[in-house]
Enzyme design. Structure first.
Site, mmCIF file in Angstrom:
data_model
loop_
_atom_site.group_PDB
_atom_site.id
_atom_site.type_symbol
_atom_site.label_atom_id
_atom_site.label_comp_id
_atom_site.label_asym_id
_atom_site.label_seq_id
_atom_site.Cartn_x
_atom_site.Cartn_y
_atom_site.Cartn_z
ATOM 1 N N HIS A 157 0.825 -1.216 0.000
ATOM 2 C CA HIS A 157 0.000 0.000 0.000
ATOM 3 C C HIS A 157 0.851 1.254 0.000
ATOM 4 C CE1 HIS A 157 -2.067 -3.307 2.192
ATOM 5 N NE2 HIS A 157 -3.016 -3.028 1.331
HETATM 6 S S1 FES Z 1 1.749 -0.483 3.316
HETATM 7 FE FE1 FES Z 1 0.149 -1.830 3.769
HETATM 8 S S2 FES Z 1 1.129 -3.625 4.435
HETATM 9 FE FE2 FES Z 1 2.738 -2.252 4.030
#
Ligand code: FES
Length: 192
Positions: A157
């Site tokens: 993410h």
């Molecule tokens: S940014 Fe979501 S698990 Fe690493």
């Protein structure tokens, strides 16, 4: 106590009857069936061989060079040990703690420590950093030497960690955690 199953004699002689044979065969096949059903459940309780091979709490860093990173499995999680370059250390030291999203060092041994580079570096070997390689957002494994701050980048993410493993941008709420460790020789670290 006997576990044998008696075979009744044939009325005309000593040979087992066909009915007795079918009875025994049914019991035997039932036993095999139960065994084959139970085996996968029993087998899955054993530790995975590959996990055992990778599990270690002692790591020799004697042959590592600046820029090297090793990852070992410890208690089911990857632990990163990185021998940072001078540039990486300088970048980490230049950051003011007040600029950081998470100002806690996330040290298992000192929950109140602030997130300075010094606090997050290995004691006596500050060119090294040792930390759990698990993103503090949802647990993915970050990539090294990646992201906008030259440290680690989580592709799940988009969390960016700097060269001291501190979260700098993205959804991860905390710096990468640093477990307890100690040097047990000049070059060997025991984790945990
Ligand atoms: S940014 Fe979501 S698990 Fe690493």
């Amino acid at each position: 106590m006997s576990t044998q199953t008696d075979i009744s004699p044939d009325p005309d002689g000593d040979e087992p009857t066909r009915r007795d044979f079918l009875y025994i065969a049914t019991i035997a096949m039932g036993g095999i069936g139960v065994g084959s059903l139970a085996w996968p459940f029993i087998a899955q309780m054993n530790p995975d061989a590959s996990a055992l091979a990778l599990s270690t709490s002692e790591v020799d860093i004697g042959s590592m060079q600046p820029g090297d990173q090793v990852s070992v499995m410890w208690r089911g999680k990857p632990v990163f040990i990185r021998y940072r370059t001078e540039e990486e250390i300088a970048e980490a030291e230049a950051v003011e703690v007040s600029e950081l999203p998470d100002q806690n060092a996330r040290l298992e041994v000192d929950p109140a420590a602030t997130a300075t580079n010094e606090n997050r570096s290995l004691a006596d070997r500050p060119e090294f950093i040792l930390m759990t390689g698990v993103c503090t957002h949802l647990g993915c494994i970050p990539l090294s030497e990646a992201g906008d701050f030259g440290g680690w980048f989580c592709p799940c993410h988009g969390s960016h960690y700097d060269t001291a493993g501190r979260i700098r941008r993205g959804p991860a709420p905390e710096n990468l955690a640093i477990p307890t460790y100690e040097f047990i020789s000049d070059t060997t670290i025991r984790i945990g």
